[in-house]
Design a protein around this motif. Structure first.
Motif, PDB file in Angstrom:
ATOM      1  N   LEU A 639      25.440 -63.823-118.315  1.00  0.00           N
ATOM      2  CA  LEU A 639      24.280 -62.743-117.965  1.00  0.00           C
ATOM      3  C   LEU A 639      24.638 -62.637-116.780  1.00  0.00           C
ATOM      4  O   LEU A 639      24.312 -61.561-116.220  1.00  0.00           O
ATOM      5  N   GLU A 640      24.710 -63.627-115.882  1.00  0.00           N
ATOM      6  CA  GLU A 640      24.966 -63.544-114.372  1.00  0.00           C
ATOM      7  C   GLU A 640      26.167 -62.662-114.000  1.00  0.00           C
ATOM      8  O   GLU A 640      25.933 -61.855-113.213  1.00  0.00           O
ATOM      9  N   THR A 641      27.417 -62.991-114.810  1.00  0.00           N
ATOM     10  CA  THR A 641      28.378 -62.348-114.522  1.00  0.00           C
ATOM     11  C   THR A 641      28.406 -60.882-114.831  1.00  0.00           C
ATOM     12  O   THR A 641      28.790 -59.741-114.043  1.00  0.00           O
ATOM     13  N   MET A 642      27.506 -60.365-116.089  1.00  0.00           N
ATOM     14  CA  MET A 642      27.406 -59.011-116.388  1.00  0.00           C
ATOM     15  C   MET A 642      26.455 -58.384-115.270  1.00  0.00           C
ATOM     16  O   MET A 642      26.718 -57.216-115.122  1.00  0.00           O
ATOM     17  N   ASN A 643      25.519 -58.979-114.974  1.00  0.00           N
ATOM     18  CA  ASN A 643      24.648 -58.335-113.739  1.00  0.00           C
ATOM     19  C   ASN A 643      25.361 -58.271-112.493  1.00  0.00           C
ATOM     20  O   ASN A 643      25.235 -57.057-111.981  1.00  0.00           O
ATOM     21  N   ARG A 644      26.222 -58.942-112.203  1.00  0.00           N
ATOM     22  CA  ARG A 644      27.116 -58.598-111.083  1.00  0.00           C
ATOM     23  C   ARG A 644      28.060 -57.488-111.157  1.00  0.00           C
ATOM     24  O   ARG A 644      28.423 -56.704-110.411  1.00  0.00           O
ATOM     25  N   LEU A 645      28.641 -57.329-112.528  1.00  0.00           N
ATOM     26  CA  LEU A 645      29.368 -56.230-112.856  1.00  0.00           C
ATOM     27  C   LEU A 645      28.711 -54.890-112.698  1.00  0.00           C
ATOM     28  O   LEU A 645      29.162 -53.674-112.221  1.00  0.00           O
ATOM     29  N   ARG A 646      27.662 -55.032-113.196  1.00  0.00           N
ATOM     30  CA  ARG A 646      26.685 -53.600-113.399  1.00  0.00           C
ATOM     31  C   ARG A 646      26.198 -53.336-112.136  1.00  0.00           C
ATOM     32  O   ARG A 646      26.272 -52.305-111.640  1.00  0.00           O
ATOM     33  N   ALA A 647      26.049 -54.410-111.336  1.00  0.00           N
ATOM     34  CA  ALA A 647      25.686 -54.120-109.675  1.00  0.00           C
ATOM     35  C   ALA A 647      26.648 -53.243-108.986  1.00  0.00           C
ATOM     36  O   ALA A 647      26.617 -52.617-107.938  1.00  0.00           O
ATOM     37  N   ASP A 648      27.954 -53.751-109.484  1.00  0.00           N
ATOM     38  CA  ASP A 648      29.222 -52.952-108.837  1.00  0.00           C
ATOM     39  C   ASP A 648      29.459 -51.710-109.254  1.00  0.00           C
ATOM     40  O   ASP A 648      30.322 -51.080-108.978  1.00  0.00           O
ATOM     41  N   GLY A 649      28.908 -51.248-110.447  1.00  0.00           N
ATOM     42  CA  GLY A 649      28.858 -49.678-110.781  1.00  0.00           C
ATOM     43  C   GLY A 649      29.595 -49.706-112.304  1.00  0.00           C
ATOM     44  O   GLY A 649      29.766 -48.781-112.719  1.00  0.00           O
ATOM     45  N   PHE A 650      29.785 -50.825-112.854  1.00  0.00           N
ATOM     46  CA  PHE A 650      30.469 -50.884-114.228  1.00  0.00           C
ATOM     47  C   PHE A 650      29.412 -50.740-115.135  1.00  0.00           C
ATOM     48  O   PHE A 650      28.206 -51.115-115.057  1.00  0.00           O
ATOM     49  N   LEU A 651      29.921 -50.003-116.121  1.00  0.00           N
ATOM     50  CA  LEU A 651      28.918 -49.656-117.440  1.00  0.00           C
ATOM     51  C   LEU A 651      29.286 -50.873-118.482  1.00  0.00           C
ATOM     52  O   LEU A 651      30.398 -50.901-118.916  1.00  0.00           O
ATOM     53  N   MET A 652      28.370 -51.473-118.936  1.00  0.00           N
ATOM     54  CA  MET A 652      28.568 -52.508-120.179  1.00  0.00           C
ATOM     55  C   MET A 652      28.092 -51.938-121.473  1.00  0.00           C
ATOM     56  O   MET A 652      26.860 -51.165-121.748  1.00  0.00           O
TER      57      MET A 652
END
Length: 756
Positions: A639-652
């Protein structure tokens, strides 16, 4: 003197280390003896004077040679020492004073006397003669002292070699002293010196202390750990040492007459024969104890005739038992007592070579999740399971001959038995009994111990046993995760599958390097049929096998851990493609999959964010698909990894939504931007009405949560119209397009957009 010369000649030919020193010493005795002889036979003063000089100077050489021999023979340090330099200096001084004597007369002069009616030139000593005697006698007494020291301090075995020479030197000293102090005109001490030389020669080079040696050898035999019995020519036992008496229970005072019959019985012959040497091994029972003996007979000859023999009896019981234990431990498993892997394979190979036409069944056993059994119930309980497994296999082996069983390693066991009349079903039933018997062990602990079994039918002895068991374990692995079936039979398709899996794993790197593995795109369209983006899939254009769909190689990559390397390659292909599209003004997204194993082998955040930076693309254009199963383990870190990716602009994207039992819970805790609704809701079934209600609910739920929904698996216009009425706005499926090569996708869907 002739005898001394002969000794010098023989000494030069002798190879012993002391021979040269002995030869030098005996050679040094000749000048003083010659000088003494000249003095005795001289009738003129000049002739007697020459003899005197030869005598005295030869005496200096003699005592030097004696000291050299003494220090070497007695192993005393002399060469290179200060004492040696001092002694040599004194001897040189003595030589010089004798050289000056004709001028000074300070050493001696001669006077004529009558001895038994004959003229004899008597030596009249002066002060120089006293100096000479001090030097010569000093060196002589130094040698005498060394021999005396060795005589009284050496072990008994070596005393004789020093004592004889020491006594001879004392005799020579006494005779010479008698001559000096008795005023006897004629010096006969040189005879003693000659005899002394002969004694030195003999005792140094040839004498052996036979009596003492025999005494020591008798003591050695008496204390030997081997039994020794001596027999005369007639077969009567003359002697038995302590070890022999203890071994055979013979009393020391008892008559040895029964030893002959006892030994004959040991070697299983009517009587002992002394005509030739022999040795043999025998296992006998003595006083109720089994003994392993090594018996040897050696004849004793004298003047070519056999006069007796001695029998040596070595008790090898302890040694043989130790070797037997070591041999057993080298071939058997310590816990179960079964053959270990190496010896088991050797015995299997031996069985098949002995019966090459026989038909045999090779069975491999494995305890499912044995590590868990050890961890939960203790290693002691795990050992109990393994011992029970071994006992069950012994039971099977006891009912079939010939049979070989062994522990191949850990919780793996092997068995080979005759196939006989067994059909496959009968064989399975027979071997299943082993599995059932072991399973009963865990019943008291409310734990089912499951035994899996792989079977290989032996066609002949051509294959090594290790290969046969590899195939049996290959069959076993096919049911390792099957709770219904525990027995599997090998066929060549299993081997072909393993080879194919290995080939796929080996060829992956070259396939990616040479672009055999290519990204394929399946369009995602909106409600108006316009292309919004695509999901990136993969196809392998194999040079021999042609087009390979993911089902042919993805499971192999997942099982070998190579899926992470493969996924990273596909992500990079997608980023490269997005960069090219950006240069051409094409505004589309690509969706890539992240598998559960990627999190084990890669730092997902670093790899994906690094690729986006490398190719300079907008992170929102690279959508990341994750199935809910990915989040089932280590949820906090992922979950921490996904939050970091979303913060960079990635869509999950949550892929296959609705296929798992925890999807709704995932929606609550995991920040997904897009739901991909599983295609199973569109498949034909008897519960189509319920599926439609659930599908409508999911679409409404995603709308309420502000999450975009995509329905995959759309294959007909009716399905599209239904989803459109439900409010779904993004679609993916064969109704619109199948996955296609990038070139075909661009030509069909992007050519107009790229020309605007």
């Amino acid at each position: 003197m002739g005898a001394l010369l002969l000794c010098v000649f023989l000494g030069r030919k002798n190879k012993r280390k002391a021979a040269r020193d002995v030869s030098y010493f005996i050679l040094a005795l000749l000048p003083p003896m010659l000088g003494n002889l000249i003095i005795i036979v001289s009738s003129t003063e000049s002739f007697a004077l020459v003899g005197s000089y030869v005598y005295f100077l030869g005496l200096d050489i003699t005592v030097l040679a004696l000291l050299r021999f003494t220090t070497d023979y007695c192993r005393m340090p002399f060469k290179g020492t200060l004492l040696r330099r001092v002694i040599y200096a004194l001897v040189i001084f003595d030589f010089l004073q004798f050289a000056l004597n004709p001028l000074t007369g300070h050493v001696f002069h001669l006077t004529p006397i009558d001895v038994e009616g004959s003229a004899y030139w008597l030596l009249v000593p002066a002060i120089g003669q006293s100096i000479h005697r001090i030097i010569a006698y000093g060196i002589f007494f130094a040698s005498l002292g060394i021999f005396g020291y060795r005589t009284f301090t050496s072990p008994r075995f070596y005393v004789e070699r020093y004592l004889i020479i020491f006594i001879s030197m004392v005799v020579c000293c006494v005779l010479e002293s008698f001559y000096i102090f008795s005023s006897t005109p004629i010096d006969r001490s040189m005879i003693a010196f000659g005899l002394f030389g002969l004694l030195v020669f003999y005792f140094t080079l040839y004498h052996k202390p036979t009596h003492l040696l025999n005494s020591m050898l008798a003591r050695v035999v008496r204390n030997m750990t081997e039994g020794v019995l001596l027999f005369d020519r007639s077969g009567s036992c003359l002697y038995a040492n302590k070890s022999a008496r203890e071994l055979f229970g013979i009393q020391e005072e008892a008559d040895l007459s029964g030893c002959m019959a006892l030994m004959a019985d040991l070697v299983d012959e009517p009587s002992l024969r002394f005509d030739a040497d022999w040795s043999r091994k025998r296992t006998v029972e003595i006083a109720g104890e089994v003994k392993h003996l090594e018996i040897g007979l050696r004849t004793i000859e004298e003047k070519g005739a056999v006069v007796g023999a001695f029998l040596s009896v070595r008790d090898r019981t302890e040694e043989d038992n130790r070797l037997a234990r070591e041999r057993y431990m080298a071939r058997h498993d310590r816990l179960t007592g079964l053959y270990n892997q190496d010896y088991f394979y050797a015995k299997v190979s031996q069985l098949l070579r002995r019966d090459p036409e026989g038909q045999y069944v090779v069975a491999a056993f494995d305890v499912k999740d044995f590590k868990i059994v050890n961890d939960i119930f203790s290693k002691e309980f795990g050992d109990k399971v393994l011992v029970a497994m071994a006992d069950c296999l012994r039971d099977v082996a006891g009912r079939q001959e010939p049979t070989v069983i062994g522990r191949i390693g850990g919780d793996k066991f092997g068995l080979i038995l005759p196939r006989g009349h067994y059909t496959e079903a009968a064989c399975e039933k027979e071997l299943q009994r082993v599995c059932d018997s072991v399973s009963e062990i865990g019943q008291n602990r409310n734990y089912s111990i499951i035994i899996h079994l792989g079977v290989y039918y032996v066609d002949g002895p051509s294959l090594p046993p290790s290969v046969m068991y590899d195939r049996a374990f290959m069959a076993l692995n096919s049911v390792k995760n099957d709770f219904q079936h525990h027995v599997a039979f090998y066929d060549d398709r299993m081997r072909d599958d393993v080879i194919r899996r290995q080939r796929v794993a080996n060829e992956l790197e070259e396939a990616m390097r040479s672009c055999q593995i290519r990204p394929y795109l399946q369009p995602m369209v909106d409600s108006n049929g316009n292309i919004q983006g695509a999901e990136v899939l993969a196809r392998w254009i194999h040079p021999q096998e042609g087009l390979l769909l993911p089902g042919r190689f993805i499971p192999i990559l997942e099982s070998t851990g190579l899926i992470a390397r493969f996924d990273a390659y596909i992500w990079e292909c997608a980023c490269l493609l997005l960069r090219e599209w950006g240069k051409r003004g094409i505004d589309k997204f690509l969706s890539v999959n992240i598998s559960q194993r990627d999190f084990y082998f890669l730092d997902i955040y670093e790899v994906i964010s690094g690729l986006v930076r490398k190719y300079g693309i907008d992170p929102s254009k690279l959508r990341l698909e994750v199935t809910e199963s990915v989040m089932m383990s280590d949820m906090r870190n992922r979950l921490e990894t996904m939050n970091r990716l979303r913060a960079d602009g990635f869509l999950m994207e949550m892929d296959d939504f609705g296929s798992g039992y925890s999807s709704l819970n995932m929606l609550k805790d995991v920040p997904f931007d897009i739901l991909k609704i599983d295609m199973m809701f569109l498949s034909a079934s008897e519960n189509a009405g319920k599926a439609r209600v659930i599908l409508q609910t999911i679409i409404n739920l995603s709308t309420e949560l502000g999450i975009t929904s995509i329905t995959e698996g759309v294959e007909t216009k009716g399905q599209f119209d239904m989803l459109l009425d439900m409010g779904c706005r993004l679609f993916q499926g064969y109704y619109f397009a199948r996955p296609m090569a990038v070139e075909d996708f661009e030509e069909q869907y992007l050519v107009e957009e790229s020309t605007l």
